[in-house]
Design an enzyme around this catalytic site. Sequence first.
Site, PDB file in Angstrom:
ATOM      1  N   GLU A  82       0.822  -1.201   0.000  1.00  0.00           N
ATOM      2  CA  GLU A  82       0.000   0.000   0.000  1.00  0.00           C
ATOM      3  C   GLU A  82       0.868   1.268   0.000  1.00  0.00           C
ATOM      4  O   GLU A  82       0.669   2.185  -0.785  1.00  0.00           O
ATOM      5  CB  GLU A  82      -0.900  -0.030   1.242  1.00  0.00           C
ATOM      6  CG  GLU A  82      -1.981   0.976   1.215  1.00  0.00           C
ATOM      7  CD  GLU A  82      -2.969   0.756   0.063  1.00  0.00           C
ATOM      8  OE1 GLU A  82      -3.976   1.439   0.087  1.00  0.00           O
ATOM      9  OE2 GLU A  82      -2.732  -0.058  -0.851  1.00  0.00           O
ATOM     10  N   ASP A  83       1.843   1.301   0.862  1.00  0.00           N
ATOM     11  CA  ASP A  83       2.584   2.546   1.073  1.00  0.00           C
ATOM     12  C   ASP A  83       3.802   2.704   0.183  1.00  0.00           C
ATOM     13  O   ASP A  83       4.276   3.801  -0.026  1.00  0.00           O
ATOM     14  CB  ASP A  83       3.077   2.628   2.537  1.00  0.00           C
ATOM     15  CG  ASP A  83       1.914   2.746   3.505  1.00  0.00           C
ATOM     16  OD1 ASP A  83       0.777   2.886   3.019  1.00  0.00           O
ATOM     17  OD2 ASP A  83       2.138   2.690   4.720  1.00  0.00           O
ATOM     18  N   ASP A 145      -2.871  -5.398  13.962  1.00  0.00           N
ATOM     19  CA  ASP A 145      -2.687  -4.080  13.346  1.00  0.00           C
ATOM     20  C   ASP A 145      -3.613  -3.060  14.012  1.00  0.00           C
ATOM     21  O   ASP A 145      -3.212  -1.985  14.443  1.00  0.00           O
ATOM     22  CB  ASP A 145      -3.004  -4.230  11.845  1.00  0.00           C
ATOM     23  CG  ASP A 145      -2.877  -2.930  11.071  1.00  0.00           C
ATOM     24  OD1 ASP A 145      -2.067  -2.066  11.481  1.00  0.00           O
ATOM     25  OD2 ASP A 145      -3.583  -2.784  10.046  1.00  0.00           O
TER      26      ASP A 145
END
Length: 735
Positions: A82-83, A145
């Site tokens: 994602e990042d 998470d």
Amino acid sequence: MEEHVQLKEITALQARIKTQFPENQAALVLDALALAEQAHAGQKRMSGEPYIIHPVHVADILMDMHMDYESIAVGLLHDVIEDCGLTQEDLIARFGTNVATLVESLTKLGKLKFVSREERNAETLRKMLLAMAQDMRVVIIKLADRMHNMMTLEYQDPIRQKQIAQETLDIYAPLAHRLGMFRISSELEDLCFKFLHPADYESLKDALEKMLAEREPWMAAVRTELYNHTVSLGISPFEINSRTKHLYSIYRKMKKNNRTLDQIYDVFAFRVIVPEIKDCYAVLGEVHTIWKPIPGRFKDYISVSKANQYQSLHTTVIGRYGIPFEVQIRTFEMHQMAEYGIAAHWMYKEGVTSPNSVDKRLNWFRRFMEDQSDLQDAQDFLDVLKTNLFLDEVFVFTPKGDVINLPVGATPVDFAYSIHSAIGNRCVGAKANGRIIPLDQPLKSGEIIEIITSNTSRGPSRDWLHFVRTSEAKSKIRAWFKREDKEENIIKGRDMLEGAARRLGYTLPELLKEEYLQPMFKRYSMSSINDLYATVGCGGLTTNQVLMRLIEAYKRDMGTEAPPLAPAAGSLTPVHAPPQGGHSSQGVRVKGEENMLVRFSNCCNPVPGDDIIGYITRGRGVSVHRADCPNMHAPNIEPDRLVEVSWDNAAAPVSFKAEIHIVSQDRARILADISIAMSDMGVPILGVNAHMAQNGLAIINLVCEISDTQQLAQIVNRLKRISGVQQVHRTGKQS
Ligand code: MN
């Protein structure tokens, strides 16, 4: 410069990984850590800390839960795609498909919108999370998470804090609870409590601490006594701990039962953890000799095997000063299961993480999910059973990531209509995960469904009604056909009026002036000329009824006197009146007469093909009945007024009303099935009247528009084939 100094959290984790896992596994986890460090380099969290602190803590939480090495690696990598723009291929090459697939699933989950506007929706999302996770580790890692995000929530702005806390309370905490992960669920709940109700949280926390301080000497005495007696039994090793219920569950109980903290008596409990099952019973015997057990409060979750695998002995006894308390006795293994729930299945044990044994344990989990045995005292662990997971619902995604929840067996067409009726109506194809699938193929949980629409689509197919599963899709498809029929009726009605006006020597435009139409619109609650056309087209009004009024208005307007009006509205049975004049009227010849006014009786509704007979009425022409109509054989009939009549086959096609009487079992959707059958045959329904009779039967009277007896016979045959239908006959006929 700062980046070169290794964070102490990273150093600690590296050491922990090396001691926890054998060399080859540790190597992979350390490599994941290295990649995460590199991928997140330079990124900061809201707290101002380097981003890598977050995945490192997630990995720590997973290590606390004793998760296997792959889970730890995924915990470290969960944000990299994602990042940081790393691809799936990169991950497969470096860590293998297991890790790569888990990371991908987590990325997918991260894209979903979990906005819980209502409880029902939250439930849907929880179930979806479970249903779509092929590998339950996805859910466990997601929970770790979320746990770390909650622990660092103070750095978010106050609005985000409340949003995230609410989402956690609605979705993630209950999910953890249902998976038996009591430790995680209680911690999550307490964190949410803190951010959602800060004042209540603080005051309850203070009160509990105070109570704990007061009770501590008493609790210490109980612990000592438990300790001494366990030692005297020769049991070793063992653990004794006392626990308080977590804050949020106390708070919930207080709110629910409107109690004060003092009135909640199971705030404290003691736990004795021993190596073997026989030790559990030995300790239980001791407990019952030291203190007096409260009858009916003893529960043996060891010998009475439960599907949930939660095992423990529970007993409530009266302690010193008459204070009741609960003692839970279990083995270390049972304890792990109770603390970590489903996560205990991946718990790392040196040398034993063969995929086989994991599978076996998963089978247990699936059985557990499907088990419907009694849920009463198996604690909320068993709540998961109630949700009927995987049994009756599928969860699929829109290309944008919205979750759509449909019944099992639902098809792309159901999906399309659940998005919007316009999507359904223009649907010409569908893709699941990018691949074309047939429109009647049942959807599977987790698929991303894309509907292919076309502006040139001619609309839904009636076949769809046979395979769609949702009532929403069914009713929308039907509505489309209804509208479609209306369009047809508009065209038909306009043509009919045009023709009829021409035959009377007028043109339609000169008659359709706004001021002529208004009174009629008002009278029949119509809002446009199309409504009028449609009503004529479907037989609600005859052309005569409409034109006579318009001509009258026209003549008044032009200063001429209108001719006498046609018979009053509603009195004529033929739905489409043929032109006036000629040797037959409404398709019937009257023997020896010409231009005789003819009307069809309402008692037996004759249609072409029937044997018919005429009866001369006073001032209203000849009324036409079926030859077998009971009214024509009634004593008050005057034989000399009977007149021979016959069908005029050369006349323009005319539609007739027929009434059909149906006796059926009173089942759901019977009316719907009848109307589908009728519309499949292209037979307009003019009216329906249904009521329940005794014996669970429904009586349905259907008025429809047909052209002759042959068509009527077809209709009767077709209706008889509908399930539950017991009798079908035409009203008035002796049978
Ligand atoms: Mn994260």
